[in-house]
Design an enzyme around this catalytic site. Sequence first.
Site, PDB file in Angstrom:
ATOM      1  N   GLY A 134       0.808  -1.214   0.000  1.00 14.00           N
ATOM      2  CA  GLY A 134       0.000   0.000   0.000  1.00 14.00           C
ATOM      3  C   GLY A 134       0.841   1.263   0.000  1.00 14.00           C
ATOM      4  CB  CYS A 135       0.377   4.442   1.826  1.00 14.86           C
ATOM      5  SG  CYS A 135      -1.306   4.788   1.251  1.00 14.86           S
ATOM      6  CB  ALA A 136       4.344   1.072   3.700  1.00 15.45           C
TER       7      ALA A 136
END
Length: 373
Positions: free
Chosen positions: A142-144
């Site tokens: 995801g955003c990581a």
Amino acid sequence: MRGEPMATLCRPAIAVPEHVITMQQTLELARETHYGHPKRDLVLRLIRNTGVQTRHLVQPIEETLKHPGFELRNQVYEAEAKTRVPEVVLEALANAETAPADIDLIVYVSCTGFMMPSLTAWLINTLGFRPETRQLPIAQLGCAAGGAAINRAHDFCRAYPDSNVLIVSCEFCSLCYQPTDIGVGSLLSNGLFGDAISAAVVRGQGGTGMKLERNGSHLVPDTEDWISYAVRDTGFHFLLDKRVPGTMEMLAPVLKDLVDLHGWSVPDMDFFIVHAGGPRILDDLCHFLDLPMEMFRYSRATLTERGNIASSVVFDALARLFDDGGAAESAQGLIAGFGPGITAEVAVGSWANHDPDRELADLELTTGVALSG
């Protein structure tokens, strides 16, 4: 890691789609679409509090609000990625003064569509990368994943010091819109996420940008279901737990520990490039790290002007630092991505301005061979 080979994260290239939706339009749509929702007023207030003024969408809003089915949605993802990614890649290569033939690894990150083979295979066949170029698709962080891509590129260049790594992030969050998801977290997400493409080169030798010196990863135990996808017939359904906004209380110490491990001090750091999933992340980092708001100005500008663009946030924020003239030589900085897990991917390093004469002198000193004149 002192004395080990380092690598330089060069100037990113960023592109956003041409279709724009403002906060006012988002609020009006929420009012009309969810008239009678028992928590509509709460949702409207939460959307206002994001501070997201504009977002860019890969399709016009009329098309975005339709759901033609997962298959057709994914076809849009693939077609738009193949149309929009090459220009961004070529710009990133130019920014780093590299060419496709110079790249040894492509890291491709995206959590908003699916392709197999990965887009990396298409890029190698289309843009002149060598057939030997390694591929590393990252789809489930995801955003990581933006931070993870930087860290894996750093690891690769430590193992192979003369190598260059291309990172590509392609996030069409609007293609994950689900009209039947009417929970507060889902409705908030509809007013928070935007679309963007980014790319950056990590050079094993030379280059202007952030010289990566140390990286680390941390997963907060027992938070797997705080940010997740439910994969159903209609595609990816984003699930967001109400506890997510408070995660910086757990992750801020992780950032501090990595800085301390490197022999630096958070108050003495010169720049911070972090994932801006929402305004509270930035507010809480200021609080728990005892830093002024100004230290996160680039991440906040990304959130305000483009929304949460998932793994592309850190590259967009870093590009803003470059646009602002970069940092002073040897300035100390930190990059961090946050995402499902709950996971943090963190890197620290110092700013380096490309000086060919100095690099040649350093190489002569290292090899004992006179290369100049």
